[in-house]
Design an enzyme around this catalytic site. Structure first.
Site, short mmCIF file in Angstrom:
data_model
loop_
_atom_site.label_atom_id
_atom_site.label_comp_id
_atom_site.label_asym_id
_atom_site.label_seq_id
_atom_site.Cartn_x
_atom_site.Cartn_y
_atom_site.Cartn_z
N ARG A 179 -82.20 84.62 77.56
CA ARG A 179 -82.66 83.83 76.41
C ARG A 179 -84.14 84.06 76.16
O ARG A 179 -84.60 84.20 75.05
CB ARG A 179 -82.41 82.35 76.68
CG ARG A 179 -81.20 81.83 75.95
CD ARG A 179 -81.10 80.36 76.03
NE ARG A 179 -81.42 79.92 77.40
CZ ARG A 179 -81.18 78.72 77.86
NH1 ARG A 179 -80.63 77.82 77.08
NH2 ARG A 179 -81.49 78.37 79.10
N ILE A 238 -70.54 86.84 88.65
CA ILE A 238 -70.75 85.88 89.75
C ILE A 238 -71.32 84.58 89.18
O ILE A 238 -71.85 83.76 89.93
CB ILE A 238 -71.71 86.43 90.84
CG1 ILE A 238 -73.05 86.86 90.24
CG2 ILE A 238 -71.07 87.55 91.62
CD1 ILE A 238 -74.15 87.03 91.28
N ARG A 240 -70.06 81.99 86.22
CA ARG A 240 -69.11 80.89 86.09
C ARG A 240 -67.90 81.39 85.33
O ARG A 240 -68.03 82.29 84.47
CB ARG A 240 -69.70 79.74 85.25
CG ARG A 240 -70.49 78.71 86.01
CD ARG A 240 -69.60 77.85 86.92
NE ARG A 240 -70.37 76.87 87.67
CZ ARG A 240 -70.97 77.09 88.83
NH1 ARG A 240 -70.90 78.27 89.40
NH2 ARG A 240 -71.64 76.13 89.44
N GLU A 269 -60.41 78.11 87.18
CA GLU A 269 -60.19 78.29 88.62
C GLU A 269 -59.90 76.96 89.30
O GLU A 269 -60.35 75.92 88.80
CB GLU A 269 -61.41 78.98 89.27
CG GLU A 269 -62.69 78.17 89.21
CD GLU A 269 -63.90 78.92 89.75
OE1 GLU A 269 -64.16 80.06 89.33
OE2 GLU A 269 -64.58 78.35 90.61
N HIS A 287 -64.69 82.46 94.48
CA HIS A 287 -65.94 81.70 94.27
C HIS A 287 -66.69 81.49 95.59
O HIS A 287 -66.90 80.35 96.03
CB HIS A 287 -65.62 80.34 93.60
CG HIS A 287 -66.81 79.76 92.88
ND1 HIS A 287 -66.71 79.01 91.72
CD2 HIS A 287 -68.14 79.81 93.15
CE1 HIS A 287 -67.91 78.62 91.33
NE2 HIS A 287 -68.79 79.10 92.19
C1 GLV Z 1 -72.03 78.00 92.86
O1 GLV Z 1 -71.29 78.46 92.04
C2 GLV Z 1 -73.21 77.27 92.53
O2 GLV Z 1 -73.43 76.98 91.35
O3 GLV Z 1 -73.96 76.95 93.45
#
Ligand code: GLV
Length: 328
Positions: A179, A238, A240, A269, A287
């Site tokens: 951003r 990695i 969300r 999930e 996750h």
């Molecule tokens: C894991 O996904 C976190 O947000 O710490």
């Protein structure tokens, strides 16, 4: 004087629970049941504080049913399970666990990138299935990592950690989209060049997603974006679930529109889109990017420290919102 009551909504390290029990009356969930919204709301009754993970939703309905609540401490850096404006309006402090997981999560992002580009899961499945009968010149030939171009979308602390690994450890050309642009000093440290999203997608050999989830970042990668990527490119998420349109990704992987993907997070999930389970060129993990014993303990401890600091001294260590104090 009776101790204030708190809820620890999921199983955590026993030593952290014990330290909380010295200050608070603790209702815990060491059986690690996943409670419904109604059950969570009910368990929250009478509690002034709660320790949650990214799986528990804190919204206006829960807050309305629990006007005694003062703080919810998330054991995660991401906090899209919190309705922060509703928490602020209800006078409830929100906290997360930044910094303690940055390097561990960046390590995992790199591990997933390596496994994806070098086809580690796919080739291990082949070997375990007893299909390996001879060496051949192009067996599981993957994509080069060192010296290639990585495009990082989301250049916060974890994105910067990945950039440093890529530039300094693997001699990669680092481009990023965010951003806002990093300072010149940070760009130099990360050896990273700011580009537009389209240029990143068209240029990167490996696209790494590390952007927080919000309405704005929903489906940052969908069919249109996948179509812009190189057919030899890999994609790693990695961040969300919901940042990637998983159905569109499964189609792109099956069609060979991109080479491979590595996913640690999924839309809806722990359910995983069934089409992702059918394609071989995807590495799937549940996750676990921050999951080393040391880091998960540090996260639990920081969440607990936030509860203690706020409920005993009125000041959390890593707050997400600012509440008007009684004096204001
Ligand atoms: C894991 O996904 C976190 O947000 O710490």
């Amino acid at each position: 004087m009776s101790k204030p009551s708190i809820l620890v909504a999921r199983a955590i390290f026993p030593e952290v629970l014990q330290s909380l029990a010295q200050k608070f009356e603790v209702e815990s969930n060491q059986a690690d049941e996943v409670w419904s919204a109604q059950e969570l709301t009910r368990r929250m009754q009478g509690k002034v504080g709660a320790l949650t993970t990214g799986s528990e939703r804190i919204d206006a309905a829960l807050l309305q049913a629990n006007p005694q609540l003062k703080i919810v401490a998330n054991m995660a850096v991401g906090y899209n399970n919190f309705d922060v404006p509703a928490m602020t309006a209800a006078g409830v402090l929100a906290s997360n666990t930044p910094d303690v997981l940055t390097e561990t999560t960046a390590d995992f992002g790199f591990a997933l990138l390596m496994a994806t580009a070098r086809r580690i899961t796919e080739s291990e499945h082949y070997l375990r299935a007893d299909l390996w009968k001879k060496w051949s010149y192009d067996m599981f030939a993957g994509a080069e990592v060192h010296g290639s171009t990585i495009g990082i979308i989301g250049m916060g602390r974890i994105g910067q950690g990945i950039a440093r690994r890529a530039a300094h450890g693997f001699g990669m050309n680092v481009i990023y989209h965010n951003r806002s642009r990093l300072s010149a000093e940070l760009e130099a440290q990360c050896k990273a060049t700011y580009v537009g999203k389209q240029e990143l997608l068209q240029t990167a050999d490996h696209v790494m997603l590390v952007v927080p989830y919000s309405a704005e970042s929903h489906h940052t990668i969908g069919a249109a974006e996948l179509a812009q990527m190189k057919p030899t490119a890999t994609l790693v998420n990695i961040a969300r679930g919901g940042i990637v349109d998983d159905a569109a990704l499964a189609k792109a992987l099956a069609a060979g529109q991109i080479a491979a993907a590595g996913l640690d997070v999924f839309e809806g999930e722990p359910a995983v889109h069934p089409d992702l389970l059918k394609v071989p060129n995807v590495v799937l993990t549940p996750h676990i990017a921050s999951s080393t014993v040391k880091t998960r303990l540090a996260m639990a401890q920081l969440a607990a420290d936030n509860l203690v600091a706020y409920l005993t001294q009125g000041q959390a260590l890593t707050p997400l919102n600012r509440l008007p104090s009684a004096a204001e």
